[in-house]
Design a protein around this motif. Structure first.
Motif, PDB file in Angstrom:
ATOM      1  N   GLU A  34      12.063   9.953   3.674  1.00 38.20           N
ATOM      2  CA  GLU A  34      12.106   8.719   4.457  1.00 38.20           C
ATOM      3  C   GLU A  34      11.549   8.962   5.860  1.00 38.20           C
ATOM      4  OE1 GLU A  34      15.931   7.379   5.822  1.00 38.20           O
ATOM      5  OE2 GLU A  34      16.842   9.340   5.492  1.00 38.20           O
ATOM      6  N   GLU A  35      11.310   7.865   6.573  1.00 41.77           N
ATOM      7  CA  GLU A  35      10.889   7.893   7.977  1.00 41.77           C
ATOM      8  C   GLU A  35       9.501   8.494   8.208  1.00 41.77           C
ATOM      9  OE1 GLU A  35      12.566   6.304  10.078  1.00 41.77           O
ATOM     10  OE2 GLU A  35      14.646   6.250   9.399  1.00 41.77           O
ATOM     11  N   MET A  36       8.666   8.550   7.164  1.00 43.99           N
ATOM     12  CA  MET A  36       7.307   9.069   7.368  1.00 43.99           C
ATOM     13  C   MET A  36       6.489   8.048   8.164  1.00 43.99           C
ATOM     14  SD  MET A  36       7.755  11.925   6.075  1.00 43.99           S
ATOM     15  CE  MET A  36       6.108  12.575   6.353  1.00 43.99           C
ATOM     16  N   LYS A  37       5.532   8.551   8.948  1.00 40.59           N
ATOM     17  CA  LYS A  37       4.738   7.692   9.816  1.00 40.59           C
ATOM     18  C   LYS A  37       3.793   6.800   9.009  1.00 40.59           C
ATOM     19  CE  LYS A  37       4.733  10.840  13.800  1.00 40.59           C
ATOM     20  NZ  LYS A  37       3.882  11.611  14.738  1.00 40.59           N
ATOM     21  N   THR A  38       3.446   5.663   9.603  1.00 40.56           N
ATOM     22  CA  THR A  38       2.476   4.760   8.987  1.00 40.56           C
ATOM     23  C   THR A  38       1.155   5.494   8.762  1.00 40.56           C
ATOM     24  OG1 THR A  38       3.482   2.866  10.102  1.00 40.56           O
ATOM     25  CG2 THR A  38       1.248   2.577   9.245  1.00 40.56           C
ATOM     26  N   GLY A  39       0.613   5.371   7.568  1.00 43.20           N
ATOM     27  CA  GLY A  39      -0.631   6.050   7.222  1.00 43.20           C
ATOM     28  C   GLY A  39      -0.411   7.331   6.439  1.00 43.20           C
ATOM     29  N   PHE A  40       0.860   7.754   6.313  1.00 44.65           N
ATOM     30  CA  PHE A  40       1.152   8.968   5.539  1.00 44.65           C
ATOM     31  C   PHE A  40       0.711   8.765   4.091  1.00 44.65           C
ATOM     32  CE2 PHE A  40       4.009  11.300   2.692  1.00 44.65           C
ATOM     33  CZ  PHE A  40       3.837  12.599   3.149  1.00 44.65           C
ATOM     34  N   VAL A  41       0.011   9.773   3.531  1.00 47.31           N
ATOM     35  CA  VAL A  41      -0.510   9.655   2.165  1.00 47.31           C
ATOM     36  C   VAL A  41       0.568  10.056   1.157  1.00 47.31           C
ATOM     37  CG1 VAL A  41      -2.244  10.459   0.537  1.00 47.31           C
ATOM     38  CG2 VAL A  41      -2.864  10.091   2.939  1.00 47.31           C
ATOM     39  N   VAL A  42       0.963   9.097   0.330  1.00 50.28           N
ATOM     40  CA  VAL A  42       1.964   9.339  -0.718  1.00 50.28           C
ATOM     41  C   VAL A  42       1.312  10.071  -1.888  1.00 50.28           C
ATOM     42  CG1 VAL A  42       3.589   8.244  -2.301  1.00 50.28           C
ATOM     43  CG2 VAL A  42       3.217   7.275  -0.009  1.00 50.28           C
ATOM     44  N   GLY A  43       0.124   9.647  -2.257  1.00 50.65           N
ATOM     45  CA  GLY A  43      -0.620  10.232  -3.361  1.00 50.65           C
ATOM     46  C   GLY A  43      -1.932   9.493  -3.549  1.00 50.65           C
ATOM     47  N   ASN A  44      -2.789  10.005  -4.389  1.00 50.67           N
ATOM     48  CA  ASN A  44      -4.068   9.353  -4.629  1.00 50.67           C
ATOM     49  C   ASN A  44      -4.059   8.753  -6.028  1.00 50.67           C
ATOM     50  OD1 ASN A  44      -7.032   9.208  -5.538  1.00 50.67           O
ATOM     51  ND2 ASN A  44      -7.231   9.627  -3.345  1.00 50.67           N
ATOM     52  N   VAL A  45      -3.913   7.428  -6.098  1.00 49.64           N
ATOM     53  CA  VAL A  45      -3.804   6.757  -7.394  1.00 49.64           C
ATOM     54  C   VAL A  45      -5.136   6.766  -8.133  1.00 49.64           C
ATOM     55  CG1 VAL A  45      -1.875   5.310  -6.670  1.00 49.64           C
ATOM     56  CG2 VAL A  45      -4.198   4.496  -6.311  1.00 49.64           C
ATOM     57  N   ALA A  46      -6.252   6.728  -7.399  1.00 45.76           N
ATOM     58  CA  ALA A  46      -7.557   6.753  -8.061  1.00 45.76           C
ATOM     59  C   ALA A  46      -7.730   8.063  -8.829  1.00 45.76           C
ATOM     60  CB  ALA A  46      -8.671   6.585  -7.028  1.00 45.76           C
ATOM     61  N   LYS A  47      -7.364   9.156  -8.205  1.00 48.53           N
ATOM     62  CA  LYS A  47      -7.472  10.456  -8.859  1.00 48.53           C
ATOM     63  C   LYS A  47      -6.492  10.579 -10.014  1.00 48.53           C
ATOM     64  CE  LYS A  47      -7.081  15.405  -7.919  1.00 48.53           C
ATOM     65  NZ  LYS A  47      -6.833  16.438  -6.864  1.00 48.53           N
ATOM     66  N   ASP A  48      -5.241  10.129  -9.778  1.00 49.91           N
ATOM     67  CA  ASP A  48      -4.221  10.268 -10.813  1.00 49.91           C
ATOM     68  C   ASP A  48      -4.499   9.389 -12.028  1.00 49.91           C
ATOM     69  OD1 ASP A  48      -2.928  12.069  -9.198  1.00 49.91           O
ATOM     70  OD2 ASP A  48      -1.562  10.596  -8.331  1.00 49.91           O
ATOM     71  N   LEU A  49      -5.171   8.246 -11.807  1.00 42.08           N
ATOM     72  CA  LEU A  49      -5.495   7.349 -12.923  1.00 42.08           C
ATOM     73  C   LEU A  49      -6.940   7.522 -13.392  1.00 42.08           C
ATOM     74  CD1 LEU A  49      -3.755   4.088 -11.650  1.00 42.08           C
ATOM     75  CD2 LEU A  49      -3.006   5.560 -13.527  1.00 42.08           C
ATOM     76  N   CYS A  73       4.144   0.065   1.048  1.00 40.67           N
ATOM     77  CA  CYS A  73       2.960   0.894   0.796  1.00 40.67           C
ATOM     78  C   CYS A  73       1.736   0.008   0.546  1.00 40.67           C
ATOM     79  CB  CYS A  73       3.197   1.812  -0.401  1.00 40.67           C
ATOM     80  SG  CYS A  73       4.504   3.042  -0.151  1.00 40.67           S
ATOM     81  N   SER A  74       0.563   0.594   0.724  1.00 36.59           N
ATOM     82  CA  SER A  74      -0.692  -0.116   0.458  1.00 36.59           C
ATOM     83  C   SER A  74      -1.721   0.880  -0.058  1.00 36.59           C
ATOM     84  CB  SER A  74      -1.202  -0.814   1.728  1.00 36.59           C
ATOM     85  OG  SER A  74      -1.484   0.136   2.737  1.00 36.59           O
ATOM     86  N   ILE A  75      -2.860   0.358  -0.508  1.00 35.12           N
ATOM     87  CA  ILE A  75      -3.931   1.179  -1.057  1.00 35.12           C
ATOM     88  C   ILE A  75      -5.102   1.237  -0.082  1.00 35.12           C
ATOM     89  CG2 ILE A  75      -5.674   1.342  -2.875  1.00 35.12           C
ATOM     90  CD1 ILE A  75      -3.081   2.147  -3.932  1.00 35.12           C
ATOM     91  N   ASN A  76      -5.584   2.445   0.170  1.00 36.72           N
ATOM     92  CA  ASN A  76      -6.816   2.612   0.930  1.00 36.72           C
ATOM     93  C   ASN A  76      -7.977   2.414  -0.043  1.00 36.72           C
ATOM     94  OD1 ASN A  76      -9.183   3.740   2.143  1.00 36.72           O
ATOM     95  ND2 ASN A  76      -7.907   4.966   3.516  1.00 36.72           N
ATOM     96  N   LEU A  77      -8.725   1.319   0.125  1.00 39.50           N
ATOM     97  CA  LEU A  77      -9.761   0.954  -0.834  1.00 39.50           C
ATOM     98  C   LEU A  77     -10.943   1.915  -0.822  1.00 39.50           C
ATOM     99  CD1 LEU A  77      -9.815  -2.940  -0.422  1.00 39.50           C
ATOM    100  CD2 LEU A  77      -8.594  -1.554  -2.110  1.00 39.50           C
ATOM    101  N   ARG A  78     -11.094   2.693   0.216  1.00 41.44           N
ATOM    102  CA  ARG A  78     -12.204   3.650   0.271  1.00 41.44           C
ATOM    103  C   ARG A  78     -11.898   4.949  -0.464  1.00 41.44           C
ATOM    104  NH1 ARG A  78     -12.848   5.822   4.492  1.00 41.44           N
ATOM    105  NH2 ARG A  78     -11.071   5.125   5.724  1.00 41.44           N
ATOM    106  N   GLY A  80      -8.662   5.486  -2.330  1.00 46.95           N
ATOM    107  CA  GLY A  80      -7.707   5.376  -3.433  1.00 46.95           C
ATOM    108  C   GLY A  80      -6.343   5.952  -3.092  1.00 46.95           C
ATOM    109  N   ASP A  81      -6.148   6.294  -1.811  1.00 44.90           N
ATOM    110  CA  ASP A  81      -4.852   6.834  -1.395  1.00 44.90           C
ATOM    111  C   ASP A  81      -3.793   5.737  -1.351  1.00 44.90           C
ATOM    112  OD1 ASP A  81      -5.706   9.452  -1.073  1.00 44.90           O
ATOM    113  OD2 ASP A  81      -6.302   9.145   1.021  1.00 44.90           O
ATOM    114  N   LEU A  82      -2.606   6.083  -1.834  1.00 44.23           N
ATOM    115  CA  LEU A  82      -1.434   5.233  -1.647  1.00 44.23           C
ATOM    116  C   LEU A  82      -0.797   5.687  -0.334  1.00 44.23           C
ATOM    117  CD1 LEU A  82       0.592   3.113  -2.840  1.00 44.23           C
ATOM    118  CD2 LEU A  82       1.845   5.066  -3.791  1.00 44.23           C
ATOM    119  N   GLU A  86       4.684   0.615   6.145  1.00 40.61           N
ATOM    120  CA  GLU A  86       5.750   0.334   7.090  1.00 40.61           C
ATOM    121  C   GLU A  86       6.808   1.429   7.005  1.00 40.61           C
ATOM    122  OE1 GLU A  86       7.410  -3.526   7.454  1.00 40.61           O
ATOM    123  OE2 GLU A  86       5.655  -4.540   6.630  1.00 40.61           O
ATOM    124  N   ARG A  87       7.492   1.657   8.128  1.00 41.09           N
ATOM    125  CA  ARG A  87       8.540   2.671   8.196  1.00 41.09           C
ATOM    126  C   ARG A  87       9.585   2.424   7.111  1.00 41.09           C
ATOM    127  NH1 ARG A  87      13.349   1.801  10.720  1.00 41.09           N
ATOM    128  NH2 ARG A  87      14.658   3.616  11.157  1.00 41.09           N
TER     129      ARG A  87
END
Length: 254
Positions: A34-49, A73-78, A80-82, A86-87
């Motif tokens: 928890e409490e990770m900063k905005t923009g922290f990469v959770v994982g790359n869905v493009a690579k995983d899928l 969370c949101s997706i970086n369209l360039r 594929g990072d999740l 928001e905090r």
């Protein structure tokens, strides 16, 4: 064809899309503190899928929440990072629940794909133990016997597991020791144990400090002051202020 025929075609189209989405669906699980900063990469869905990141924008990739809750969370369209949008405060999101999970649906078009994403939110030691009051006030008669027990309220902690309250300690003093036992439900029974009998004529009040500590790294702690008022007991006989010789002299003169 008529209204009924058109409705049937629409239903068939929706079912076809649903089957297509289910046939290409895949589940992805991630875990972050928890409490990770905005923009922290959770994982790359493009690579995983095994998706082409360059096609994400064209395929109108988006994340939906099942209950229209806050989009953490949101997706970086360039890339594929999740990413964290928001905090995420685990205590605010899940309270004292042991398991705290965010669930999303990843949608893509042309062709239609649906993927479920779960993000496990790990607790961090970001809260200190605290007591519901600033001071505990106890009234104990000086006639209380050695070994008598007096219960005090346990501390609270918004964190869970090892990051919750793990131990208590009592300031060294002449009269009391501390006894802590765990109940069946996991709560702790905290008691002061009288180790030396009180004497109001010698000391009318006893001031103590109780400390609660969690098991985090580094550990956090909280304290509370305990004020013990010693109540009087009928443990002394009346005495005269004058000695026997003075009383005899007074009787002779009378």
């Amino acid at each position: 064809m008529g209204h009924k025929g058109w409705s049937a075609m629409r239903l068939l189209f929706v079912l076809s899309c649903s089957l297509m989405a289910q046939s290409t669906s895949g589940d992805m699980s991630y875990s972050i503190p928890e409490e990770m900063k905005t923009g922290f990469v959770v994982g790359n869905v493009a690579k995983d899928l095994r998706l082409d990141a360059n096609q994400l924008a064209a395929r109108k990739v988006r994340i939906d929440t099942e209950d229209n809750s806050k989009p953490y969370c949101s997706i970086n369209l360039r890339t594929g990072d999740l990413i964290v949008k928001e905090r995420i405060d685990r205590e605010e999101l899940c309270s004292e629940t042991v398991s705290c999970v965010l669930e999303f649906e990843l949608m893509l078009e042309n062709p239609l794909e649906l993927h479920r994403i779960t993000v496990q939110i790990q607790d961090i030691n970001d809260n200190s133990p605290f007591f519901s009051k600033d001071t505990i006030k106890l009234e104990i008669r000086e006639s209380a016997v050695k070994g008598a027990r007096f219960r005090v309220n346990e501390a609270q902690d918004a964190d869970i597991g090892q990051n919750a309250v793990q131990s208590y300690s009592l300031q060294r003093n002449e009269y009391f020791t501390l006894s802590v036992n765990s109940n069946v439900d996991g709560r702790k029974n905290v008691e002061l144990v009288l180790d030396k009998e009180l004497d109001r004529e010698q000391q009318r009040e006893v001031a103590l400090t109780l400390t609660a500590a969690d098991g985090g790294t580094p550990p956090r702690s909280g304290t509370i002051a305990i004020q013990v008022s010693v109540l009087d007991a009928n443990d002394n006989s009346p005495v005269f202020s004058q000695g026997p010789t003075e009383l005899v002299y007074l009787k002779t003169r009378l």
